[in-house]
Enzyme design. Structure first.
Site, PDB file in Angstrom:
ATOM      1  N   GLY A  13       0.818  -1.219   0.000  1.00 34.31           N
ATOM      2  CA  GLY A  13       0.000   0.000   0.000  1.00 34.31           C
ATOM      3  C   GLY A  13       0.844   1.258   0.000  1.00 34.31           C
ATOM      4  O   GLY A  13       0.582   2.196   0.752  1.00 34.31           O
ATOM      5  N   ALA A  14       1.847   1.275  -0.892  1.00 39.40           N
ATOM      6  CA  ALA A  14       2.754   2.435  -0.940  1.00 39.40           C
ATOM      7  C   ALA A  14       2.293   3.476  -1.958  1.00 39.40           C
ATOM      8  O   ALA A  14       3.044   4.378  -2.300  1.00 39.40           O
ATOM      9  CB  ALA A  14       4.170   1.964  -1.254  1.00 39.40           C
ATOM     10  N   GLY A  17      -0.790   8.059   1.094  1.00 38.78           N
ATOM     11  CA  GLY A  17      -0.764   8.221   2.546  1.00 38.78           C
ATOM     12  C   GLY A  17       0.560   7.844   3.213  1.00 38.78           C
ATOM     13  O   GLY A  17       1.652   8.174   2.748  1.00 38.78           O
ATOM     14  N   GLY A  19       2.062   4.932   3.636  1.00 38.80           N
ATOM     15  CA  GLY A  19       2.919   3.999   2.898  1.00 38.80           C
ATOM     16  C   GLY A  19       3.766   4.721   1.861  1.00 38.80           C
ATOM     17  O   GLY A  19       4.964   4.440   1.708  1.00 38.80           O
ATOM     18  N   TYR A 191     -12.911  -3.055  10.966  1.00 40.81           N
ATOM     19  CA  TYR A 191     -11.593  -2.401  10.824  1.00 40.81           C
ATOM     20  C   TYR A 191     -10.796  -2.532  12.117  1.00 40.81           C
ATOM     21  O   TYR A 191      -9.622  -2.934  12.111  1.00 40.81           O
ATOM     22  CB  TYR A 191     -11.774  -0.919  10.448  1.00 40.81           C
ATOM     23  CG  TYR A 191     -10.484  -0.141  10.439  1.00 40.81           C
ATOM     24  CD1 TYR A 191      -9.603  -0.240   9.360  1.00 40.81           C
ATOM     25  CD2 TYR A 191     -10.113   0.682  11.510  1.00 40.81           C
ATOM     26  CE1 TYR A 191      -8.397   0.464   9.350  1.00 40.81           C
ATOM     27  CE2 TYR A 191      -8.926   1.390  11.503  1.00 40.81           C
ATOM     28  CZ  TYR A 191      -8.064   1.280  10.420  1.00 40.81           C
ATOM     29  OH  TYR A 191      -6.870   1.969  10.419  1.00 40.81           O
TER      30      TYR A 191
HETATM   31  P1  NAP Z   1      -4.393   5.210   2.633  1.00 37.45           P
HETATM   32  O1  NAP Z   1      -3.778   6.498   2.222  1.00 37.45           O
HETATM   33  O2  NAP Z   1      -5.788   4.914   2.237  1.00 37.45           O
HETATM   34  O3  NAP Z   1      -3.413   4.050   2.172  1.00 37.45           O
HETATM   35  C1  NAP Z   1      -3.807   2.732   2.125  1.00 37.45           C
HETATM   36  C2  NAP Z   1      -2.981   2.020   1.093  1.00 37.45           C
HETATM   37  O4  NAP Z   1      -3.409   0.650   1.089  1.00 37.45           O
HETATM   38  C3  NAP Z   1      -3.204   2.562  -0.322  1.00 37.45           C
HETATM   39  O5  NAP Z   1      -1.960   2.529  -0.992  1.00 37.45           O
HETATM   40  C4  NAP Z   1      -4.152   1.541  -0.911  1.00 37.45           C
HETATM   41  O6  NAP Z   1      -4.045   1.360  -2.309  1.00 37.45           O
HETATM   42  C5  NAP Z   1      -3.647   0.285  -0.243  1.00 37.45           C
HETATM   43  N1  NAP Z   1      -4.599  -0.817  -0.346  1.00 37.45           N
HETATM   44  C6  NAP Z   1      -5.885  -0.862   0.057  1.00 37.45           C
HETATM   45  N2  NAP Z   1      -6.430  -2.064  -0.247  1.00 37.45           N
HETATM   46  C7  NAP Z   1      -5.446  -2.790  -0.835  1.00 37.45           C
HETATM   47  C8  NAP Z   1      -5.388  -4.093  -1.376  1.00 37.45           C
HETATM   48  N3  NAP Z   1      -6.439  -4.905  -1.383  1.00 37.45           N
HETATM   49  N4  NAP Z   1      -4.213  -4.510  -1.909  1.00 37.45           N
HETATM   50  C9  NAP Z   1      -3.125  -3.688  -1.930  1.00 37.45           C
HETATM   51  N5  NAP Z   1      -3.135  -2.450  -1.454  1.00 37.45           N
HETATM   52  C10 NAP Z   1      -4.283  -1.994  -0.914  1.00 37.45           C
HETATM   53  O7  NAP Z   1      -4.383   5.068   4.235  1.00 37.45           O
HETATM   54  P2  NAP Z   1      -3.287   5.425   5.335  1.00 37.45           P
HETATM   55  O8  NAP Z   1      -3.957   6.336   6.308  1.00 37.45           O
HETATM   56  O9  NAP Z   1      -2.014   5.825   4.712  1.00 37.45           O
HETATM   57  O10 NAP Z   1      -3.138   4.024   6.059  1.00 37.45           O
HETATM   58  C11 NAP Z   1      -1.969   3.251   5.995  1.00 37.45           C
HETATM   59  C12 NAP Z   1      -1.847   2.427   7.251  1.00 37.45           C
HETATM   60  O11 NAP Z   1      -1.734   3.289   8.382  1.00 37.45           O
HETATM   61  C13 NAP Z   1      -3.034   1.497   7.540  1.00 37.45           C
HETATM   62  O12 NAP Z   1      -2.561   0.260   7.989  1.00 37.45           O
HETATM   63  C14 NAP Z   1      -3.784   2.214   8.649  1.00 37.45           C
HETATM   64  O13 NAP Z   1      -4.498   1.310   9.470  1.00 37.45           O
HETATM   65  C15 NAP Z   1      -2.621   2.833   9.398  1.00 37.45           C
HETATM   66  N6  NAP Z   1      -2.985   3.973  10.216  1.00 37.45           N
HETATM   67  C16 NAP Z   1      -3.550   5.081   9.671  1.00 37.45           C
HETATM   68  C17 NAP Z   1      -3.908   6.131  10.505  1.00 37.45           C
HETATM   69  C18 NAP Z   1      -4.557   7.364   9.979  1.00 37.45           C
HETATM   70  O14 NAP Z   1      -4.935   8.201  10.791  1.00 37.45           O
HETATM   71  N7  NAP Z   1      -4.700   7.548   8.667  1.00 37.45           N
HETATM   72  C19 NAP Z   1      -3.666   6.052  11.876  1.00 37.45           C
HETATM   73  C20 NAP Z   1      -3.072   4.892  12.390  1.00 37.45           C
HETATM   74  C21 NAP Z   1      -2.737   3.883  11.553  1.00 37.45           C
HETATM   75  P3  NAP Z   1      -4.865   2.279  -3.376  1.00 37.45           P
HETATM   76  O15 NAP Z   1      -4.041   3.515  -3.491  1.00 37.45           O
HETATM   77  O16 NAP Z   1      -4.852   1.434  -4.598  1.00 37.45           O
HETATM   78  O17 NAP Z   1      -6.213   2.510  -2.805  1.00 37.45           O
END
Ligand code: NAP
Length: 319
Positions: A13-14, A17, A19, A191
């Site tokens: 998921g790079a 966000g 990643g 989730y």
């Molecule tokens: P994000 O921007 O939505 O990034 C999620 C990434 O996962 C995107 O690259 C997305 O790909 C990819 N993804 C989703 N479904 C997938 C699949 N089936 N196969 C491969 N890739 C997939 O969200 P983020 O906030 O950066 O979250 C990243 C991590 O941080 C998560 O584990 C989340 O639980 C954790 N986190 C986030 C927060 C927060 O406040 N945002 C806080 C704590 C922890 P696409 O670009 O193709 O959609």
């Protein structure tokens, strides 16, 4: 003179966000980043947008919701001939407004399949690659979140995570089952449950394999309220949530800073502590320091970790 080989990190998921910013931060530190993404074109554009040099990354397809795709990813990675020094399980979906569960290609509930089951399989398969690396420092990092933990302020909002007796997993986790505890579908809880599984997986990996010298850890990078993780929420929520986190709770963290925190946990000597869950706290302070945070009572339940592990192994076809 031949250049020394770069260390390689795989980040799922790079393409956006946390990643994406972690990929950029590790490329800046001289790592080769394998961006494991489901949308190759989006990933390429994202890497260019943040200015990652062309030779600092490769993009390889993975759909973490599909067990077949995870297996194919590992095959493709091995064919590249690269050694593996770090794996970051970061990809996730959050779909709070769903009324009915969506299903993965294998028929599992989609959120848990994407966030936990696919990564569980990936960790187990890539453990072999980490073991084979000649480097002494190898790490496996799984993204956690404060919402896994009802003992913390950010984790108190209902619905709270609860894997119960894992009756849904025990029953095969396909129709009619959509929750790990076997109860009625609740997308926000799905989730949070998946993130409890992420922490349990990290802790159980540590229990089983820290004697290999691999460091297993997890982190809460802060509330990264601007990422597309919230794209499936109400538009008004998407507008107000970052403001709320920035000015009311003080939990707001930029995507860049969250990515740097992931990079630190992957690469800095200070984070070579296996079994640790790193946090910078709920309220972000300027120059705030990281510390090892106790995980939720459910996520530190050793019996539950073993049961989750055994059932997940069956669901992903490892046994
Ligand atoms: P994000 O921007 O939505 O990034 C999620 C990434 O996962 C995107 O690259 C997305 O790909 C990819 N993804 C989703 N479904 C997938 C699949 N089936 N196969 C491969 N890739 C997939 O969200 P983020 O906030 O950066 O979250 C990243 C991590 O941080 C998560 O584990 C989340 O639980 C954790 N986190 C986030 C927060 C927060 O406040 N945002 C806080 C704590 C922890 P696409 O670009 O193709 O959609």
């Amino acid at each position: 003179m031949e250049q020394p080989r770069k260390s390689t990190v795989v980040i799922t998921g790079a393409s956006s966000g946390v990643g994406l910013q972690a990929a950029k931060a590790l490329a800046d530190r001289g790592w080769h980043v394998v961006m494991a993404c489901r949308n190759l074109e989006k990933a390429e554009n994202a890497a260019k947008t943040v200015g990652m040099p062309q030779d600092s990354y490769t993009i390889v397809h993975i759909d973490t919701a599909s067990l077949e795709s995870v297996r194919q990813f590992v095959k493709n990675f091995r064919e590249s001939g690269r050694s593996l020094e770090a794996l970051v399980c970061n990809a996730a979906i959050y779909m709070p407004l769903l009324k009915e569960p969506l299903r993965s290609p294998e028929g599992f509930e989609l959120t848990v399949a994407t966030n936990h089951l696919g990564h569980f399989l990936l960790c187990n398969l890539m453990l072999e690659d980490l073991k084979k690396s000649p480097a002494s420092d190898r790490r496996l990092v799984i993204l956690g979140t404060v919402t896994h933990n009802p003992d913390e302020l950010g984790g108190k909002i209902p619905p709270r995570p609860d894997l119960g007796e894992l009756k849904g997993f025990e029953a095969g986790f396909k129709e009619p089952y959509s929750m790990i505890d076997g109860k009625t579908f609740e997308p926000v809880k799905a989730y949070k449950d998946s993130k409890v599984c992420n922490v349990l997986t990290m802790r159980e990996l540590h229990q089983r394999y820290h004697s290999t010298g691999i460091t297993f850890s997890s982190l809460y990078p802060g509330c990264v309220a601007t990422t597309p993780l919230f794209r499936n929420h109400y538009p008004l929520f998407q507008k107000l949530f970052p403001l709320f986190q920035r000015y009311i709770t003080g939990g707001f963290v930029s995507e860049e800073l969250a990515g740097q925190r992931v990079a630190e946990v992957v690469a800095d000597p200070a984070y070579r502590q296996s079994g640790a869950y790193w946090s910078w706290g709920n309220r972000q302070k300027k120059n705030g320091k990281s510390f090892v945070r106790q995980v939720s009572p459910e996520a530190r339940d050793d019996e539950k970790a073993k049961r989750m592990w055994d059932l997940s192994e069956k669901l992903v076809g490892l046994v």
